[in-house]
Write a protein that holds these residues in place. Structure first.
Motif, PDB file in Angstrom:
ATOM      1  N   GLU A  89     152.900 -68.936  80.363  1.00  0.00           N
ATOM      2  CA  GLU A  89     152.966 -67.402  80.382  1.00  0.00           C
ATOM      3  C   GLU A  89     151.987 -66.729  81.090  1.00  0.00           C
ATOM      4  OE1 GLU A  89     151.776 -66.100  76.291  1.00  0.00           O
ATOM      5  OE2 GLU A  89     151.309 -68.287  75.873  1.00  0.00           O
ATOM      6  N   PRO A  90     152.078 -65.611  81.429  1.00  0.00           N
ATOM      7  CA  PRO A  90     150.853 -64.858  82.265  1.00  0.00           C
ATOM      8  C   PRO A  90     149.745 -64.940  81.469  1.00  0.00           C
ATOM      9  CG  PRO A  90     152.956 -63.656  82.103  1.00  0.00           C
ATOM     10  CD  PRO A  90     153.132 -64.571  81.271  1.00  0.00           C
ATOM     11  N   TYR A  91     148.642 -65.032  82.484  1.00  0.00           N
ATOM     12  CA  TYR A  91     147.159 -65.010  81.606  1.00  0.00           C
ATOM     13  C   TYR A  91     147.069 -63.301  81.501  1.00  0.00           C
ATOM     14  CZ  TYR A  91     141.938 -65.128  81.936  1.00  0.00           C
ATOM     15  OH  TYR A  91     140.718 -65.032  81.543  1.00  0.00           O
ATOM     16  N   ARG A  92     146.692 -63.130  80.263  1.00  0.00           N
ATOM     17  CA  ARG A  92     146.639 -61.703  80.026  1.00  0.00           C
ATOM     18  C   ARG A  92     144.870 -61.459  79.189  1.00  0.00           C
ATOM     19  NH1 ARG A  92     148.856 -60.884  74.001  1.00  0.00           N
ATOM     20  NH2 ARG A  92     147.086 -59.270  73.942  1.00  0.00           N
ATOM     21  N   SER A  93     144.789 -60.076  78.930  1.00  0.00           N
ATOM     22  CA  SER A  93     143.597 -59.857  78.315  1.00  0.00           C
ATOM     23  C   SER A  93     143.780 -59.702  76.854  1.00  0.00           C
ATOM     24  CB  SER A  93     143.060 -58.512  78.802  1.00  0.00           C
ATOM     25  OG  SER A  93     144.113 -57.297  78.280  1.00  0.00           O
ATOM     26  N   ILE A  94     142.693 -59.619  76.055  1.00  0.00           N
ATOM     27  CA  ILE A  94     142.633 -59.444  74.798  1.00  0.00           C
ATOM     28  C   ILE A  94     143.226 -58.283  74.186  1.00  0.00           C
ATOM     29  CG2 ILE A  94     141.228 -58.954  72.749  1.00  0.00           C
ATOM     30  CD1 ILE A  94     139.187 -60.621  74.035  1.00  0.00           C
ATOM     31  N   GLU A  95     143.209 -57.199  75.297  1.00  0.00           N
ATOM     32  CA  GLU A  95     143.728 -55.824  74.744  1.00  0.00           C
ATOM     33  C   GLU A  95     144.937 -55.242  75.130  1.00  0.00           C
ATOM     34  OE1 GLU A  95     138.961 -55.620  75.092  1.00  0.00           O
ATOM     35  OE2 GLU A  95     140.683 -56.303  76.182  1.00  0.00           O
ATOM     36  N   SER A  96     145.655 -56.144  76.133  1.00  0.00           N
ATOM     37  CA  SER A  96     146.762 -55.742  76.686  1.00  0.00           C
ATOM     38  C   SER A  96     147.702 -57.069  76.930  1.00  0.00           C
ATOM     39  CB  SER A  96     146.656 -54.984  77.861  1.00  0.00           C
ATOM     40  OG  SER A  96     147.829 -54.733  78.562  1.00  0.00           O
ATOM     41  N   VAL A  97     149.075 -56.797  76.879  1.00  0.00           N
ATOM     42  CA  VAL A  97     149.983 -57.982  76.900  1.00  0.00           C
ATOM     43  C   VAL A  97     150.183 -58.101  78.644  1.00  0.00           C
ATOM     44  CG1 VAL A  97     151.137 -58.255  74.634  1.00  0.00           C
ATOM     45  CG2 VAL A  97     151.942 -56.761  76.457  1.00  0.00           C
ATOM     46  N   ARG A  98     149.860 -57.133  79.483  1.00  0.00           N
ATOM     47  CA  ARG A  98     150.154 -57.105  80.819  1.00  0.00           C
ATOM     48  C   ARG A  98     149.486 -58.087  81.462  1.00  0.00           C
ATOM     49  NH1 ARG A  98     148.966 -51.424  82.825  1.00  0.00           N
ATOM     50  NH2 ARG A  98     149.718 -52.255  85.021  1.00  0.00           N
ATOM     51  N   PRO A  99     149.742 -58.812  82.490  1.00  0.00           N
ATOM     52  CA  PRO A  99     148.918 -59.733  83.307  1.00  0.00           C
ATOM     53  C   PRO A  99     147.919 -59.283  83.618  1.00  0.00           C
ATOM     54  CG  PRO A  99     151.409 -59.932  83.815  1.00  0.00           C
ATOM     55  CD  PRO A  99     151.187 -58.461  83.022  1.00  0.00           C
ATOM     56  N   VAL A 100     147.058 -60.070  83.951  1.00  0.00           N
ATOM     57  CA  VAL A 100     145.434 -59.680  84.470  1.00  0.00           C
ATOM     58  C   VAL A 100     145.750 -59.249  85.843  1.00  0.00           C
ATOM     59  CG1 VAL A 100     143.158 -60.534  85.141  1.00  0.00           C
ATOM     60  CG2 VAL A 100     144.236 -60.906  82.781  1.00  0.00           C
ATOM     61  N   HIS A 101     146.730 -59.881  86.663  1.00  0.00           N
ATOM     62  CA  HIS A 101     146.980 -59.482  88.215  1.00  0.00           C
ATOM     63  C   HIS A 101     147.445 -58.223  88.704  1.00  0.00           C
ATOM     64  CE1 HIS A 101     151.152 -60.014  88.332  1.00  0.00           C
ATOM     65  NE2 HIS A 101     151.013 -61.184  87.429  1.00  0.00           N
ATOM     66  N   GLU A 102     147.899 -57.622  87.292  1.00  0.00           N
ATOM     67  CA  GLU A 102     148.474 -56.289  87.500  1.00  0.00           C
ATOM     68  C   GLU A 102     147.312 -55.185  87.237  1.00  0.00           C
ATOM     69  OE1 GLU A 102     151.662 -55.325  84.840  1.00  0.00           O
ATOM     70  OE2 GLU A 102     152.723 -57.173  85.977  1.00  0.00           O
ATOM     71  N   ALA A 103     146.131 -55.368  87.161  1.00  0.00           N
ATOM     72  CA  ALA A 103     145.134 -54.596  86.903  1.00  0.00           C
ATOM     73  C   ALA A 103     144.561 -53.976  88.440  1.00  0.00           C
ATOM     74  CB  ALA A 103     143.792 -55.539  86.423  1.00  0.00           C
ATOM     75  N   ASP A 104     144.043 -52.829  88.357  1.00  0.00           N
ATOM     76  CA  ASP A 104     143.555 -52.245  89.402  1.00  0.00           C
ATOM     77  C   ASP A 104     141.907 -52.941  90.180  1.00  0.00           C
ATOM     78  OD1 ASP A 104     145.663 -49.592  89.681  1.00  0.00           O
ATOM     79  OD2 ASP A 104     145.015 -49.639  87.743  1.00  0.00           O
ATOM     80  N   VAL A 105     141.229 -53.012  89.130  1.00  0.00           N
ATOM     81  CA  VAL A 105     139.920 -53.659  89.172  1.00  0.00           C
ATOM     82  C   VAL A 105     139.767 -54.826  88.360  1.00  0.00           C
ATOM     83  CG1 VAL A 105     137.471 -53.256  89.432  1.00  0.00           C
ATOM     84  CG2 VAL A 105     139.226 -51.407  89.896  1.00  0.00           C
ATOM     85  N   VAL A 106     139.318 -55.904  88.998  1.00  0.00           N
ATOM     86  CA  VAL A 106     138.945 -57.278  88.184  1.00  0.00           C
ATOM     87  C   VAL A 106     137.314 -57.291  88.341  1.00  0.00           C
ATOM     88  CG1 VAL A 106     139.198 -59.660  87.778  1.00  0.00           C
ATOM     89  CG2 VAL A 106     141.201 -58.165  87.974  1.00  0.00           C
ATOM     90  N   GLY A 107     136.695 -57.393  87.428  1.00  0.00           N
ATOM     91  CA  GLY A 107     135.088 -57.700  87.253  1.00  0.00           C
ATOM     92  C   GLY A 107     135.108 -59.118  87.018  1.00  0.00           C
ATOM     93  N   VAL A 108     134.120 -59.998  87.346  1.00  0.00           N
ATOM     94  CA  VAL A 108     133.701 -61.267  87.147  1.00  0.00           C
ATOM     95  C   VAL A 108     132.170 -61.187  87.210  1.00  0.00           C
ATOM     96  CG1 VAL A 108     134.086 -63.396  87.736  1.00  0.00           C
ATOM     97  CG2 VAL A 108     135.803 -62.121  88.259  1.00  0.00           C
ATOM     98  N   SER A 109     131.654 -61.737  86.215  1.00  0.00           N
ATOM     99  CA  SER A 109     130.238 -62.146  85.968  1.00  0.00           C
ATOM    100  C   SER A 109     129.813 -63.593  86.229  1.00  0.00           C
ATOM    101  CB  SER A 109     129.733 -61.781  84.523  1.00  0.00           C
ATOM    102  OG  SER A 109     128.301 -61.700  84.392  1.00  0.00           O
ATOM    103  N   MET A 110     128.971 -63.583  87.272  1.00  0.00           N
ATOM    104  CA  MET A 110     128.546 -64.879  87.850  1.00  0.00           C
ATOM    105  C   MET A 110     127.128 -65.022  87.264  1.00  0.00           C
ATOM    106  SD  MET A 110     131.396 -65.664  88.898  1.00  0.00           S
ATOM    107  CE  MET A 110     131.007 -67.293  89.306  1.00  0.00           C
ATOM    108  N   ILE A 111     126.716 -66.014  86.324  1.00  0.00           N
ATOM    109  CA  ILE A 111     125.474 -66.048  85.591  1.00  0.00           C
ATOM    110  C   ILE A 111     124.564 -66.949  86.394  1.00  0.00           C
ATOM    111  CG2 ILE A 111     124.309 -66.726  83.448  1.00  0.00           C
ATOM    112  CD1 ILE A 111     126.393 -65.774  81.792  1.00  0.00           C
TER     113      ILE A 111
END
Length: 598
Positions: A89-111
Motif C-alpha cells: 500500500e502507498p506510504y502515507r502520513s499520519i494525518e492523511s490517507v493520500r500518498p506522501v509522493h502527492e505532497a507539494d513539499v517534503v521536509g526531511v530532518s538529517m540529524i
C-alpha cells in the motif's frame, strides 16, 4: 483494515496536543507539506525542529499550506537497505490517507552526518525520485532538508532541492509562500526565487570544480541572481514560537522542552556555541508543566546540554518538584530526565533540587541502567589538562573534582557518565590511557560502595562551522583500538570484579564513524557513493572500511584524503562557511607544537 492504517489509528488515539489548540485549516487551495521523520513515533515527538514547524504551519493562517507527518512506522518491512509498506500500500502520513509522493513539499530532518543515506531509503519508500534533477515540477514534490547533519550539505547536493540552514521558521514559511504563488512557474525560475531567501541554499544553482580524490577548488553560482553565500538563520527568542521550546505533542507517556538554545561558552570543537544564547520564559515552561500534570504525563525530558545555564532553573526545578510530590501523594511517580551538564556550573542547590525530584536520570542511559538512584553526566572531554585548554574547554580537573564532591555530599547520586574525546590531533597514547585513571579517581571521589562510572568515548570529528573543521581525523578502526586500550587499562587498574560491577566503557560503531568521515566533510561525489552502496545492497549499518574504500575508489575518491588536515583554499561547504581562517591556523599551530602521535 491494513496494518499501516491500524498503526496510524493507534498513534492518533494516544496522541495528546500540548500546544494551544487552533482551528484546522481548510486544505482547499493550499499546499500540502509532509515532514518525513526517520524515526518511530515516540522519538519523532522529540524532534522539535520538524514538530515545531509542523505546528507552526498548521496554526498560522498566513502560511498557505497544511502540514503532515510521515514516520518510519513499526509495521514497515525492511528488505536490505530498503523499507516497504505491508501489502504494497502507498506510504502515507499520519494525518492523511493520500500518498506522501502527492505532497507539494517534503521536509526531511538529517540529524547526523553518518546517517545521510537514510534520505535514499525514505525517498524510495515514498516513491519520489532520489535525485533533484529527475523530479518534474508539478509532478513530484520539492524536497527540503535541514538540521545539523547537513552542516556540510554537499554529499546530498544532488538529492535535496533546498537546504534550510539554521532555524527555519521564517525561511520555510517564505519558501511555502513562493511555491504557492508560483505553482505554474518553471522549476528553474522557482529555485532561483528560493535561493534569494535568507537561509535557503539551493545546491543545483551552484557549480563545483572538483579535485582528484576529493575536495573542490571552487564553487560558484550559475547565474548572477544567485547569492555567493548563504547565511545561517537564528531568531530572537521573542520571534520563536512556543513549539520551538516545548514538545507540541505527547504520546501520553513523555513530553519535554528546551529551556535554552545555544551555549554561553565557545569550545573550539563544538557547534553549540555558534547560535546566540537564548532562554525560554519561565512562564511558558511552568504553564507547560501544568498541562503535563493535567494530562497525567509522568516523564519530563529537559532536553538541553546547557540546562545549568538557564537563569531560572531553580524555580523551574521547584515547580517540577511540586508536581512530583502531588503525583506521589496520588500514588503516581514522576520521572525527570536531564541532558548532560557542565561540571563547572553545578551547585549544591542545583543537585539538591534535582535529586529531590525523586526519580531522575539521563536521556541516553536511563533505559540501560539497573537500580541506579541517579545519573549525572559530565564531559571533561580530555584527561590531559593542556588538551582541555588547547581546545578551548573550560572544565578543568579541579572543577570536575568540585562537582564530584558536591555529588558525594548530596548522597543521592550513584552514577556518573563521563564523556571523553579520543583520536584528536595533539593527543598522545598516555593522554588516552589517563582516561582510565581519571574514571577510577572519579569513582573513588564519589565515595559510595555502589558508585558506577560510565565512560563514553567519542571519536574526534572536526565539525564544519567550528575552528576545528580543517583538522585531521584518525581512522575509526584505529580509534576503536584506542578505546579498547582505555577499557583494558581501566580493568587492569581496578580488577575484573570491580570493573564488571561498577564500570562500563562505550564507543560508537565504527560503521557509522566511517560514514561520518566522508559525509561530514565530503563533496557532492560522496552522495553518489552512498547511492552506489545503497543500490548494491551493502548493509550501511555494518559498513566496513574496505567496502567504503572500494565504493569511493569507483568514483575516483580517496578515503584517506577525507582524513587529512584540510588546507584547501576552498572547503566543500564554502557557501556556508564563516569560520575565521586565522583562528583555524592558530589552533593547528598550537596542536602541532604539542607534537601529537598515535
Amino acid at each position: 483494515m491494513s496494518l499501516l492504517s491500524t498503526e496510524i489509528d493507534g498513534i492518533l488515539a494516544r496522541e495528546i496536543l500540548l500546544a494551544d489548540p487552533y482551528p484546522p485549516k481548510d486544505p482547499t487551495g493550499l499546499l500540502r507539506m509532509v515532514f518525513v521523520i526517520p524515526f518511530g513515533h515516540p522519538f519523532s515527538l522529540m524532534c522539535t525542529g520538524p514538530m515545531g514547524l509542523h505546528d507552526l504551519i498548521n496554526r498560522t493562517p498566513e502560511i498557505p499550506a497544511v502540514a503532515e507527518r510521515a514516520l518510519e512506522y513499526e509495521c514497515l518491512i525492511r528488505e536490505g537497505n530498503r523499507l516497504r509498506t505491508p501489502d504494497g500500500e502507498p506510504y502515507r502520513s499520519i494525518e492523511s490517507v493520500r500518498p506522501v509522493h502527492e505532497a507539494d513539499v517534503v521536509g526531511v530532518s538529517m540529524i547526523n552526518a553518518g546517517n545521510l543515506h537514510s534520505l535514499l531509503r525514505l525517498l524510495d519508500l515514498a516513491g519520489i525520485p532520489r535525485r533533484s534533477a529527475d523530479r518534474i515540477h508539478g509532478v513530484h514534490p520539492l524536497v527540503v532538508g535541514g538540521n545539523q547533519g547537513l552542516a556540510d550539505p554537499e554529499p546530498l547536493a544532488d538529492y535535496l532541492d533546498v537546504v534550510a540552514v539554521g532555524e527555519a521558521e521564517h525561511s520555510l514559511a517564505e519558501l511555502i509562500r513562493i511555491v504557492h504563488a508560483h505553482q505554474d512557474k518553471p522549476r528553474d525560475g522557482l529555485l532561483k526565487d528560493l535561493a534569494r531567501v535568507p537561509g535557503l541554499y539551493v545546491p543545483s544553482l551552484y557549480t563545483c570544480d572538483f579535485l582528484p580524490g576529493g575536495g573542490i577548488t571552487s564553487i560558484r553560482p550559475r547565474t548572477r541572481t544567485v547569492p555567493d553565500t548563504v547565511h545561517t538563520q537564528y531568531l530572537d527568542a521573542t520571534d520563536l514560537p512556543d513549539t520551538h521550546w516545548v514538545y507540541p505533542i505527547s504520546d501520553g507517556t513523555a513530553a519535554g522542552f528546551h529551556p535554552v538554545l545555544g551555549c554561553l561558552h565557545s569550545c573550539l570543537f563544538c557547534n553549540l556555541g555558534e547560535p546566540p544564547f537564548r532562554q525560554a520564559s519561565l512562564e511558558l515552561l511552568t504553564s507547560y508543566i501544568d498541562r503535563l500534570e493535567a494530562h497525567g504525563i509522568e516523564k519530563i525530558i529537559i532536553s538541553a546540554p546547557t540546562f545549568t545555564q538557564y537563569r531560572r532553573r531553580q524555580e523551574l526545578l521547584d515547580y517540577i518538584r511540586a508536581y512530583a510530590r502531588r503525583a506521589e501523594a496520588a500514588g503516581r511517580r514522576v520521572t525527570t530526565i536531564i541532558g548532560s551538564i557542565r561540571a563547572d556550573e553545578i551547585s549544591a542547590d542545583y543537585l539538591e533540587a534535582v535529586t529531590e525530584l525523586g526519580d531522575f536520570g539521563h536521556l541516553f542511559t536511563e533505559l540501560h541502567l539497573s537500580q541506579a538512584r541517579g545519573v549525572i553526566t559530565v564531559a571533561p572531554e580530555w584527561a590531559a589538562p593542556d588538551l582541555v585548554a588547547l581546545y578551548g574547554k573550560t572544565q578543568k580537573k579541579e572543577r570536575v573534582d568540585r562537582a564530584i564532591d558536591l555529588c558525594r555530599n548530596n548522597g543521592h547520586i550513584n552514577t556518573v557518565m563521563l564523556y571523553f574525546i579520543i583520536g584528536a590531533p595533539g593527543e598522545h597514547r598516555d593522554d588516552r590511557l589517563a582516561i582510565a585513571d581519571y574514571a577510577r579517581a572519579v569513582r573513588e571521589r564519589l565515595g559510595a560502595d555502589d558508585a558506577n562510572i560510565i565512560v563514553k568515548l567519542h571519536q574526534f570529528m572536526p565539525k564544519p562551522g567550528t575552528a576545528t573543521q580543517r583538522l585531521r581525523m584518525s581512522d575509526p578502526d584505529l580509534v576503536r583500538t584506542y578505546g579498547d586500550e582505555v577499557s583494558v587499562r581501566l580493568r587492569t587498574l581496578v580488577g575484573d570484579a570491580e570493573f564488571d560491577a561498577h564500570y562500563r566503557v562505550e564507543q560508537f560503531a565504527t560503521s557509522r564513524m566511517h560514514l561520518e568521515v566522508v559525509c561530514s566533510r565530503g563533496d557532492r561525489r560522496v552522495g553518489h557513493v552512498l547511492e552506489d552502496l545503497y543500490d548494491c545492497g551493502t548493509d550501511l549499518e555494518t559498513l566496513t572500511k574496505d567496502e567504503l574504500v572500494a565504493a569511493l575508489t569507483k568514483r575516483g575518491l580517496d578515503y584517506d584524503r577525507h582524513l587529512r588536515h584540510m588546507d584547501d583554499a576552498v572547503l566543500p561547504w564554502h557557501i556556508l562557511n564563516r569560520v575565521n581562517r586565522a583562528a583555524e591556523a592558530q589552533l593547528a599551530e598550537h596542536l602541532a607544537q604539542r607534537g601529537g602521535r598515535p
